[in-house]
Design a protein around this motif. Structure first.
Motif, short mmCIF file in Angstrom:
data_model
loop_
_atom_site.label_atom_id
_atom_site.label_comp_id
_atom_site.label_asym_id
_atom_site.label_seq_id
_atom_site.Cartn_x
_atom_site.Cartn_y
_atom_site.Cartn_z
N GLY A 5 0.69 -1.16 0.11
CA GLY A 5 -0.04 0.04 0.02
C GLY A 5 1.02 1.21 -0.05
N LYS A 6 0.57 2.20 0.88
CA LYS A 6 1.33 3.34 1.15
C LYS A 6 2.31 3.58 2.21
CE LYS A 6 -1.38 5.32 -1.81
NZ LYS A 6 -0.95 5.70 -3.54
N THR A 7 2.95 2.15 2.32
CA THR A 7 3.85 2.00 3.33
C THR A 7 5.13 3.03 3.10
OG1 THR A 7 3.38 -0.07 4.19
CG2 THR A 7 5.55 0.43 4.75
N THR A 8 5.62 3.00 1.91
CA THR A 8 6.64 4.00 1.70
C THR A 8 6.77 5.52 2.02
OG1 THR A 8 7.59 2.31 -0.20
CG2 THR A 8 8.45 4.74 -0.29
N ASN A 9 5.27 5.80 1.71
CA ASN A 9 5.09 7.22 2.30
C ASN A 9 5.00 7.46 3.57
OD1 ASN A 9 4.53 7.72 -0.78
ND2 ASN A 9 2.40 7.39 -0.52
N LYS A 10 4.58 6.52 4.21
CA LYS A 10 4.41 6.58 5.72
C LYS A 10 5.91 6.65 6.30
CE LYS A 10 -0.08 5.38 6.59
NZ LYS A 10 -1.18 4.66 7.13
N GLU A 23 3.17 3.53 14.80
CA GLU A 23 1.94 2.43 15.42
C GLU A 23 1.14 2.18 14.44
OE1 GLU A 23 0.89 4.15 19.05
OE2 GLU A 23 2.74 3.52 20.05
N GLU A 24 0.64 3.14 13.53
CA GLU A 24 -0.37 2.88 12.56
C GLU A 24 0.27 2.00 11.51
OE1 GLU A 24 -1.08 6.64 10.86
OE2 GLU A 24 -2.51 7.31 12.21
N LEU A 25 1.40 2.13 10.94
CA LEU A 25 2.15 1.14 10.25
C LEU A 25 2.31 -0.27 10.62
CD1 LEU A 25 3.07 1.66 7.13
CD2 LEU A 25 5.39 2.24 8.25
#
Length: 431
Positions: free
Chosen positions: A41-46, A66-68
């Motif tokens: 998903g958007k892991t790289t952005n986070k 923690e969200e990740l």
């Protein structure tokens, strides 16, 4: 030994349902595969947000972290029915996250690029660990091979250059023997490693390039990129109402489109494939039996239609010598030296008698120091929040429909390509 390289992007592994769909695609046909997987998903952005917060404020972004972690644990809970397997992979992933947390706090934060590569690369490590473990649990035997062990690069962090002979040697030493024993090897996209085994990345969206590097070294029969679209479209459907699917495209046209910023293909992907005449298929993971688009050794695009590329968040710098003398070759050499120092990737440039203008993607971490370095010898003015539109195989109607009433700061045309830098909010230049 016929080997096929396939790349699955973040959208194709962003949930338990998506990962089970990858399983279905792998079961459609039995063959020797190297599967390259991006972060979920958007892991790289986070992870980028975590790095930026630490770099700028020396504050660890606990909420994002923690969200990740929760996001990935949620996928694991949905994916694994077997309690023992679920607990085991959860323990492994929590260990990787703890390693990430400790690493960001001990790496010197003065070098943004090194910090970035060391931390952001964890997205791929996490995703491939989960997918590999899951496939082994359901009987699809595979080996997880970390890409920093085989794709060898220099230490140009955030945009590392491949050391081709070293990579070829590692592929023959570590990857080929695995493929002789089993049908599937999983590895990370985007990530490489120096000879000291320090982690590097190959540039944003570099997973396609990773797959192309391995395809080249393995002399693969083909490379396939699995996307959420049915093939290569002539425009982003979120930007253009009526899009057309491209059936086939020569390597040269794909290189041009990637150079101008077509997001579906990483700019460096094509050349390693062209050198070995390896066809590249772009197919839908939602409809895997559809033919998609093939990029290969052909004469022309089919069909020939305008291709639209939009690049947002562009900055335009207008640079003039302080004595208002001509913008000579020596001035341009100095300017490019400063741009190279800050690893600026130029999207568009134009010069006049006393000024040189350059357009590139905005980066808040780099811009202040870039301006400071330029302003030692030059007068600098800049506009932010611009949009660069490129139209390949343009027509007058295509230009008119795209540009509309926006202010055009720069216009450039060749026989095939038209580019427009638009001030879509009519913002004034800053100095």
């Amino acid at each position: 030994m016929d080997i096929f390289v396939e790349k699955f992007g973040g959208a194709s592994v962003n949930s338990a349902k998506a990962i089970k769909n990858v399983e279905k695609i792998l079961l459609l046909e039995r063959k020797k595969r190297v599967v390259v997987i991006s972060a979920m998903g958007k892991t790289t952005n986070k992870l980028e947000n975590i790095v930026n917060k630490w770099f700028n404020d020396r504050v660890f972004f606990v909420k994002q972290y923690e969200e990740l972690l929760g996001y990935h644990i949620g996928i694991i809970n949905d994916l694994f029915e077997n309690t023992k397997a679920r607990e085991e992979i959860t323990h492994i992933i929590k260990g990787i996250f703890e390693e990430l947390k400790q690493k960001i706090q001990i790496i010197p934060s003065s070098d943004y690029n090194f910090l970035y590569d060391s931390i952001v690369s964890y997205g791929e490590k996490i995703s491939t660990t989960i997918v590999s473990y899951y496939l082994n649990q359901i009987g699809i035997d595979n080996t997880l091979l970390f890409s920093y062990q085989i794709i060898k690069t220099d230490n140009n962090y955030r945009d590392a250059n491949v050391m081709w002979q070293d990579t070829q040697n590692m592929v023959e030493e570590k990857l080929l023997p695995l493929l002789e024993k089993q049908d599937l090897v999983i590895t990370q996209g985007f990530v490489g490693g120096t000879k000291e085994n320090l982690t590097t990345t190959l540039g944003r969206e570099g997973s396609d390039y990773s797959a192309a590097i391995l395809s080249h070294c393995l002399q693969a029969k083909s490379m396939t990129v699995w996307k959420d679209v049915s093939g290569l479209l002539n425009a982003d459907p979120k930007r253009v109402e009526k899009t057309v699917q491209i059936v086939s495209m020569p390597y040269t046209e794909a290189v041009e489109l990637s150079y101008y910023g077509a997001s579906i293909i990483h700019p460096k992907t094509i050349k390693p494939l062209e050198n070995k005449k390896i066809p590249l298929y772009i197919k839908s993971f939602l409809n895997p039996k559809e033919k998609g688009t093939v990029i290969c050794q052909s004469e022309s695009v089919k069909p020939i239609v305008p291709n639209y590329i939009f690049k947002d968040n562009q900055i335009l710098l207008s640079i003039m010598p302080k004595d208002l003398s001509f913008a000579t070759e020596s001035c341009l050499s100095e300017i490019f030296s400063i741009l190279a120092k800050h690893k600026i990737k130029v999207s568009l440039m134009q010069n006049s008698a006393i000024s040189f203008s350059v357009c590139f993607e905005e980066n808040r971490n780099i811009l202040p120091q870039l301006l400071k370095d330029l302003e030692q010898d030059f007068i600098v003015r800049y506009n932010e929040g611009l949009q660069l539109v490129t139209i390949r195989h343009y027509t007058s109607d295509a230009i008119h429909d795209t540009i509309g009433n926006h202010s055009v700061l720069i216009e450039q045309k060749s026989r095939i390509t038209a580019q427009y830098l638009l001030n879509i909010d009519d913002k004034l230049a800053k100095s």
